[in-house]
Design an enzyme around this catalytic site. Structure first.
Site, PDB file in Angstrom:
ATOM      1  N   GLY A   1      66.309   4.235 -44.508  1.00 33.46           N
ATOM      2  CA  GLY A   1      67.261   3.259 -45.010  1.00 33.46           C
ATOM      3  C   GLY A   1      66.713   1.857 -44.726  1.00 33.46           C
ATOM      4  O   GLY A   1      66.040   1.636 -43.713  1.00 33.46           O
TER       5      GLY A   1
ATOM      6  N   ARG B   1      63.045  19.720 -46.777  1.00 31.82           N
ATOM      7  CA  ARG B   1      61.687  19.221 -46.996  1.00 31.82           C
ATOM      8  C   ARG B   1      60.646  19.893 -46.098  1.00 31.82           C
ATOM      9  O   ARG B   1      59.458  19.785 -46.320  1.00 31.82           O
ATOM     10  CB  ARG B   1      61.661  17.696 -46.805  1.00 31.82           C
ATOM     11  CG  ARG B   1      62.387  16.946 -47.907  1.00 31.82           C
ATOM     12  CD  ARG B   1      62.648  15.494 -47.538  1.00 31.82           C
ATOM     13  NE  ARG B   1      63.842  15.329 -46.703  1.00 31.82           N
ATOM     14  CZ  ARG B   1      64.289  14.161 -46.259  1.00 31.82           C
ATOM     15  NH1 ARG B   1      63.630  13.045 -46.555  1.00 31.82           N
ATOM     16  NH2 ARG B   1      65.380  14.090 -45.516  1.00 31.82           N
TER      17      ARG B   1
ATOM     18  N   ASN C   1      65.962   1.335 -40.929  1.00 35.21           N
ATOM     19  CA  ASN C   1      66.888   1.860 -39.937  1.00 35.21           C
ATOM     20  C   ASN C   1      66.216   2.979 -39.148  1.00 35.21           C
ATOM     21  O   ASN C   1      65.767   3.969 -39.713  1.00 35.21           O
ATOM     22  CB  ASN C   1      68.124   2.402 -40.677  1.00 35.21           C
ATOM     23  CG  ASN C   1      69.084   3.145 -39.756  1.00 35.21           C
ATOM     24  OD1 ASN C   1      69.116   2.882 -38.550  1.00 35.21           O
ATOM     25  ND2 ASN C   1      69.855   4.051 -40.322  1.00 35.21           N
TER      26      ASN C   1
ATOM     27  N   ALA D   1      72.429  17.325 -35.730  1.00 36.97           N
ATOM     28  CA  ALA D   1      71.376  18.343 -35.886  1.00 36.97           C
ATOM     29  C   ALA D   1      71.792  19.456 -36.834  1.00 36.97           C
ATOM     30  O   ALA D   1      71.371  20.596 -36.692  1.00 36.97           O
ATOM     31  CB  ALA D   1      71.033  18.922 -34.515  1.00 36.97           C
TER      32      ALA D   1
HETATM   33  C1  UD1 Z   1      68.602   8.897 -42.061  1.00 31.81           C
HETATM   34  C2  UD1 Z   1      69.357   7.591 -42.289  1.00 31.81           C
HETATM   35  C3  UD1 Z   1      68.347   6.503 -42.647  1.00 31.81           C
HETATM   36  C4  UD1 Z   1      67.359   6.350 -41.515  1.00 31.81           C
HETATM   37  C5  UD1 Z   1      66.694   7.679 -41.175  1.00 31.81           C
HETATM   38  C6  UD1 Z   1      65.949   7.529 -39.876  1.00 31.81           C
HETATM   39  C7  UD1 Z   1      71.580   8.116 -43.115  1.00 31.81           C
HETATM   40  C8  UD1 Z   1      72.459   8.197 -44.314  1.00 31.81           C
HETATM   41  N1  UD1 Z   1      70.313   7.762 -43.344  1.00 31.81           N
HETATM   42  O1  UD1 Z   1      67.990   9.302 -43.266  1.00 31.81           O
HETATM   43  O2  UD1 Z   1      69.011   5.274 -42.852  1.00 31.81           O
HETATM   44  O3  UD1 Z   1      66.372   5.404 -41.861  1.00 31.81           O
HETATM   45  O4  UD1 Z   1      67.674   8.731 -41.003  1.00 31.81           O
HETATM   46  O5  UD1 Z   1      65.179   8.681 -39.580  1.00 31.81           O
HETATM   47  O6  UD1 Z   1      72.046   8.330 -42.025  1.00 31.81           O
HETATM   48  N2  UD1 Z   1      72.512  15.661 -40.431  1.00 31.81           N
HETATM   49  C9  UD1 Z   1      73.654  16.371 -40.097  1.00 31.81           C
HETATM   50  N3  UD1 Z   1      74.592  16.604 -41.065  1.00 31.81           N
HETATM   51  C10 UD1 Z   1      74.454  16.164 -42.329  1.00 31.81           C
HETATM   52  C11 UD1 Z   1      73.299  15.430 -42.671  1.00 31.81           C
HETATM   53  C12 UD1 Z   1      72.344  15.188 -41.701  1.00 31.81           C
HETATM   54  O7  UD1 Z   1      73.820  16.789 -38.963  1.00 31.81           O
HETATM   55  O8  UD1 Z   1      75.371  16.413 -43.132  1.00 31.81           O
HETATM   56  C13 UD1 Z   1      71.491  15.416 -39.410  1.00 31.81           C
HETATM   57  C14 UD1 Z   1      70.151  16.038 -39.739  1.00 31.81           C
HETATM   58  O9  UD1 Z   1      70.057  17.333 -39.174  1.00 31.81           O
HETATM   59  C15 UD1 Z   1      69.159  15.069 -39.113  1.00 31.81           C
HETATM   60  C16 UD1 Z   1      69.908  13.736 -39.103  1.00 31.81           C
HETATM   61  O10 UD1 Z   1      71.268  14.027 -39.297  1.00 31.81           O
HETATM   62  O11 UD1 Z   1      68.856  15.442 -37.800  1.00 31.81           O
HETATM   63  C17 UD1 Z   1      69.408  12.782 -40.175  1.00 31.81           C
HETATM   64  O12 UD1 Z   1      69.577  13.372 -41.448  1.00 31.81           O
HETATM   65  P1  UD1 Z   1      68.471  13.252 -42.574  1.00 31.81           P
HETATM   66  O13 UD1 Z   1      68.950  14.008 -43.748  1.00 31.81           O
HETATM   67  O14 UD1 Z   1      67.154  13.622 -42.022  1.00 31.81           O
HETATM   68  O15 UD1 Z   1      68.549  11.699 -42.895  1.00 31.81           O
HETATM   69  P2  UD1 Z   1      67.409  10.790 -43.507  1.00 31.81           P
HETATM   70  O16 UD1 Z   1      67.351  10.984 -44.965  1.00 31.81           O
HETATM   71  O17 UD1 Z   1      66.154  10.939 -42.750  1.00 31.81           O
HETATM   72 CA    CA Z   2      65.486  12.337 -41.171  1.00 33.30          CA
END
Ligand code: UD1
Ligand code: CA
Length: 466
Positions: free
Chosen positions: A146, A24, A176, A18
């Site tokens: 993904g 976005r 995914n 989180a």
């Molecule tokens: C991610 C997945 C994707 C999947 C999708 C499902 C990865 C690389 N991609 O993409 O395959 O289909 O979710 O919804 O995992 N977060 C952190 N630290 C970070 C980056 C993200 O805590 O450095 C958290 C965000 O707060 C969020 C979650 O991880 O709650 C997912 O990150 P987000 O950037 O939304 O990934 P997606 O591009 O949606």
């Molecule tokens: Ca996401």
């Protein structure tokens, strides 16, 4: 045996990612604090996590961390800071030092709020103690997810993020869902092998799959029956889509309990709602639980009911707002009535238009039918409050109570200046400003005597004052 009591499940650690900013969303709020059905996204994921009764829940936080920690201060979780957001794999790495090797780690994303516990239980069962498992789905719109790349035989090879996918890979329908389960020990090793060699320069958690497969670990995939379950909320459109899905779910639940919904697309249910039989809800009703609607309750259009209980056969006509109140049976409320906190209505009460009730007890069969304010008051049974009556409960510094006995009749336009008592069966003449107690059974008037001025003349236009 219930799956919750399964000893294997007790070795489950859940990590919720989180830390992302949620660019976005174009909002100053951290993404996981955006509200769905009145509750932050993270709150939905936490509730889901708790249903699995894991050994521990970790939250990896970063952006808006203080706000998150404050909001969820009462929830027993372990907080891990990800100071720099270098990707979902990097986020999970931050939590791993406080997770023992014997745990199975279930990773959830704080922005995937509509998952169901039964789906996750199925995924946990599928992975067993040693394997990796992930949730997939085939949503109508695959943008942003993904994609699961499979070989000619259909075996999973890897996950490719949209930004890194070829045109052909982008056409893959299976995505995914953002739920990954893996045993802690090898997971720790694979996380150490992640490389940020991709379009975003991030450590992708999704690369774990290819690493696991290379290490000859089975990676199972479970396809969510309902693609809405894996909806990821990255922007306001997806937030609205999640809200609509949540609304549909709750509406379906109510209908399966026998509630008649005039339009299931125009009802919002937030929090817990319990219902008797033959309840009817008209359009644009908002229920913010806990709300109880007893047998035969009918709620008219545009009503908001929060934290309240409504007794059998009571009818709320259009445009009522009821909060923190208990309402008895066979009451008629509204249209346009506001019942504010700490109010209790006995059976057979009638409240009409533009009536506001606050912190008051209204006795059986009493009526306040038009344009009145009743606050900090206690009304006996069968009281009639005339139109435009006000309990003047506030002296500018303190609030005072008004007590009205059984069968009293309050004339229209009366000001009852509290603290004041009106006796049983008393009658108050219309337009009275009552500042002292009125005795039982008698007529009390408190207004200037009507006079007629003889020889008075209306001013005439154009004449000057002498
Ligand atoms: C991610 C997945 C994707 C999947 C999708 C499902 C990865 C690389 N991609 O993409 O395959 O289909 O979710 O919804 O995992 N977060 C952190 N630290 C970070 C980056 C993200 O805590 O450095 C958290 C965000 O707060 C969020 C979650 O991880 O709650 C997912 O990150 P987000 O950037 O939304 O990934 P997606 O591009 O949606
Ligand atoms: Ca996401």
């Amino acid at each position: 045996m219930s799956p919750r009591k399964d000893s294997k499940v007790s070795a489950l650690t859940i990590v919720i990612l989180a830390a992302g900013r949620g660019t976005r969303m174009r909002s100053t709020l951290p993404k996981v604090m955006q509200r769905l059905a009145g509750v932050p996204l993270l709150g939905h994921v936490l509730e889901l996590a708790a249903q699995l009764e894991p050994a521990a829940i970790h939250i990896v936080y970063g952006h808006g961390g203080e706000m998150l920690r404050q909001h969820f201060a009462q929830v027993p979780v372990q907080w891990t800071l990800q100071a720099e957001q270098l990707g979902t794999g990097h986020a999970l790495m931050q939590a791993m030092p406080s997770i023992a090797d014997d745990q199975r780690v279930l990773v959830l994303y704080g922005d995937v709020p509509l998952l169901r516990a039964q789906t996750l239980r199925a995924l946990i069962a599928l992975a067993g103690a040693r394997d990796v498992a992930l949730l997939s789905a085939t949503p109508a719109n695959t943008t942003g997810y993904g994609r699961l790349v499979r070989d000619a035989r259909g075996a999973l090879k890897r996950i490719v993020e949209e930004g890194d996918a070829t045109v052909r890979e982008r056409a893959i329908a299976e995505v995914n869902g953002g739920v990954l389960l893996a045993p802690a020990k090898p997971l720790r090793k694979w996380l150490g092998q992640l490389q940020p060699r991709n379009a975003q320069g991030e450590y992708y958690l999704t690369d774990i799959c290819a690493l696991a497969l290379r290490a000859k670990t089975a990676v199972h995939t479970l396809k969510a029956e309902d693609p809405a379950e894996i909806l990821g909320v990255n922007d306001k459109q997806q937030l609205a889509a999640a809200e609509a899905e949540y609304r549909r779910r709750r509406a379906r639940e109510l209908m399966s309990q026998g509630v008649t919904l005039i339009d299931p697309a125009r009802i919002d249910v937030r929090g817990e709602v319990t219902v008797g039989h033959d309840v009817l809800l008209d359009v644009n009703v908002v229920l913010e639980g806990p709300v109880h609607l007893a047998d035969g309750v009918r709620v008219g259009p545009n009503c908001v009911l929060a934290n309240s209980s409504i007794g059998p056969a009571t009818v709320l006509h259009a445009n009522c707002v009821v909060q923190d109140a208990t309402i008895g049976r066979d009451c008629q409320i509204g249209p346009f009535t506001r019942v504010r906190p700490q109010s209790q209505l006995a059976d057979g009460v009638h409240l009409g238009n533009f009536v506001e009730i606050k912190n008051s007890l209204i006795g059986e069969g009493s009526k306040v039918n038009h344009l009145s304010y009743v606050g900090d008051a206690q009304l006996g049974s069968r009281v009639n409050v005339g139109a435009g009556t006000i309990t003047c409960n506030y002296d500018g510094a303190n609030k005072w109570r008004t007590e009205i006995g059984h069968d009293a009749s309050i004339g229209s336009g009366s000001m009852l200046v509290a603290p004041v008592k009106i006796g049983d069966g008393a009658t108050i003449g219309a337009g009275s400003a009552i500042t002292a107690d009125a005795p039982a059974g008698k007529l009390t008037l408190a207004r200037a005597r009507q006079v007629t001025i003889e020889n008075w003349q209306r001013p005439v236009k154009g004449t000057r004052k002498p």
